[in-house]
Design an enzyme around this catalytic site. Sequence first.
Site, mmCIF file in Angstrom:
data_model
loop_
_atom_site.group_PDB
_atom_site.id
_atom_site.type_symbol
_atom_site.label_atom_id
_atom_site.label_comp_id
_atom_site.label_asym_id
_atom_site.label_seq_id
_atom_site.Cartn_x
_atom_site.Cartn_y
_atom_site.Cartn_z
ATOM 1 N N HIS A 188 -1.564 -12.212 4.404
ATOM 2 C CA HIS A 188 -1.448 -12.466 5.765
ATOM 3 C C HIS A 188 -1.728 -13.977 6.241
ATOM 4 O O HIS A 188 -0.788 -14.671 6.638
ATOM 5 C CB HIS A 188 -2.092 -11.768 6.605
ATOM 6 C CG HIS A 188 -1.944 -10.074 6.352
ATOM 7 N ND1 HIS A 188 -0.643 -9.617 6.530
ATOM 8 C CD2 HIS A 188 -2.679 -9.193 5.774
ATOM 9 C CE1 HIS A 188 -0.623 -8.450 6.000
ATOM 10 N NE2 HIS A 188 -1.946 -7.884 5.632
ATOM 11 N N GLU A 202 -5.922 -11.689 9.460
ATOM 12 C CA GLU A 202 -4.818 -11.311 9.908
ATOM 13 C C GLU A 202 -4.947 -10.877 11.545
ATOM 14 O O GLU A 202 -3.726 -10.978 12.475
ATOM 15 C CB GLU A 202 -4.745 -9.798 9.170
ATOM 16 C CG GLU A 202 -3.334 -8.810 9.733
ATOM 17 C CD GLU A 202 -3.094 -7.624 8.915
ATOM 18 O OE1 GLU A 202 -4.371 -7.274 8.272
ATOM 19 O OE2 GLU A 202 -2.224 -6.955 8.999
ATOM 20 N N HIS A 234 0.804 -1.063 0.002
ATOM 21 C CA HIS A 234 -0.074 0.146 0.150
ATOM 22 C C HIS A 234 0.959 1.154 -0.052
ATOM 23 O O HIS A 234 1.498 1.442 1.159
ATOM 24 C CB HIS A 234 -0.871 -0.012 1.144
ATOM 25 C CG HIS A 234 -1.746 -1.213 1.585
ATOM 26 N ND1 HIS A 234 -2.829 -1.786 0.798
ATOM 27 C CD2 HIS A 234 -1.500 -2.310 2.410
ATOM 28 C CE1 HIS A 234 -3.283 -3.001 1.303
ATOM 29 N NE2 HIS A 234 -2.463 -3.224 2.139
ATOM 30 N N HIS A 280 -6.818 -9.981 1.640
ATOM 31 C CA HIS A 280 -6.490 -9.671 3.017
ATOM 32 C C HIS A 280 -7.192 -10.884 3.718
ATOM 33 O O HIS A 280 -8.526 -10.934 3.512
ATOM 34 C CB HIS A 280 -6.717 -8.597 3.682
ATOM 35 C CG HIS A 280 -5.898 -7.376 3.368
ATOM 36 N ND1 HIS A 280 -6.388 -6.395 2.733
ATOM 37 C CD2 HIS A 280 -4.643 -7.104 3.216
ATOM 38 C CE1 HIS A 280 -5.534 -5.407 2.727
ATOM 39 N NE2 HIS A 280 -4.260 -5.937 2.767
ATOM 40 N N ASP A 289 4.020 -4.387 2.222
ATOM 41 C CA ASP A 289 2.771 -3.918 2.839
ATOM 42 C C ASP A 289 2.661 -2.491 3.319
ATOM 43 O O ASP A 289 2.500 -1.642 2.347
ATOM 44 C CB ASP A 289 2.562 -4.956 4.043
ATOM 45 C CG ASP A 289 1.098 -4.877 4.503
ATOM 46 O OD1 ASP A 289 0.442 -3.865 4.014
ATOM 47 O OD2 ASP A 289 0.591 -5.656 5.361
#
Length: 458
Positions: free
Chosen positions: A273, A239, A58, A236, A324
């Site tokens: 993750h 996580e 990101h 995702h 990340d």
Amino acid sequence: MPDLFADIALLPNGWAKDVRIAINETGDIEAVSAEADPSGAERLAGAVLPGMPNLHSHAFQRAMAGLAERAGPDGDSFWTWRETMYRLAVSISPEGLLAVAAQLYVEMLKAGYTAVGEFHYLHRDPAGRPYADPAQMCRAVIGAAQDAGIGLTLLPVLYRAGGFNGAPTEPRQNRFVLPVDGFLDLAATLIGEAARDPNLAVGAAPHSLRAVPPDDLAACLAGLDRLDAEAPVHMHVAEQVKEVEDCLAWSGARPVEWLLANAPISERWCLVHATHMTPSETSALAKSDAVAGLCPSTEANLGDGLFPLPAYLAAGGRFGIGSDSHISVSPVEELRWLEYGQRLLSHARNIAAGAPAASTGTALFTGGLAGGAQALARRIGSLAPGNRADLIVLDREHPIAAGHSKDTLLDALVFSGNVNPIRDVMVGGRWVVRDGRHDREEEIASRFRSTVSRLASA
Ligand code: NGQ
Ligand code: ZN
């Protein structure tokens, strides 16, 4: 361009000596031969490795590294970090994103990443209105990758809900939200651009089960199949413990369990993750051929937990690494912490190699190359004809390399590398870093500095 010649290079079957690499005008590797003749070739400064794919980024979050390291009165967690992150997310302009991402990508290249998967969700303007060009923020990411010269797999994000059960999004999430149709139009535009650029690929990223209800997930996947049935899908998952609990309360299943039962998980998928899995989820994910996208420095920074690496690898699971949130930008640090987390947990050593006498550094590095290339769905990750000429050259004079032969060089790189021995970096046949310097680093850094000062004063 002239052929390249290296004393040693890491080829798909292992290290080879006196390697000659021919590269064509489009930046693809045309031929690779070992024990070759160097005449007429450019001699490289040391060992040659494929560049590392960074499968989860990101980019805008690089601007907040170091700004979220104080607890509030009630402690701090992933969820409070996310509040800080959302404040940055609402304030960054397309120009700001371009400036931050370009600096980040230069740092990635110098650290040995030659390709990045940008999990990109800032689609709309800060008030949540569409830009005149709905692809404007995506174009900022593409522009940054072009300025830096890094390979890019752009993964536009579908974000629909503020939590399980389709809870409404909050105003601070307005920039992320697109209708499924609008998302697919955006993906179609980007897939068209990627067809013209060998350093660009496009996939889709339904953000998480929290943010994408099942019917939207199904519509997104069906629409993507119509555009490109092989485009990668990143998501995702699992996580945080709270996310697992909320998923159980919503569906009776854990996130990875839910996905394996309800989505067509295959080698096209990257589950980012996947930290919290039971043993049966772990082996089922491994058998799915999907890639686990592991981001150890961010997962540590956010207090996520430790991925069940030994069981996953024993079941044949594939993994790649990502930086990340960019609290750290270094493949060495990701790989090292992937291993060290397990050592601290199990009070044992040399875990990722999985076999007596095997090199842990080599297992980590080659695992990250293969899984990263699969997840980014580009012809990268190994020095083989037909692949992009994406490579890094270690400095043979660097103290880290001293005393090491090919048998231990990757162990030295992964476990002793806090100073960077990468001297030259090539992406798609073009040298972007030479003698440790990126060809546009001053200009890109000065644009970054003024952007970050503006963000800080805003
Ligand atoms: C993200 N990052 O999308 O940037 C997330 C935080 C969320 C990580 N999960 C937001 N590391 O998951 O809701
Ligand atoms: Zn993420």
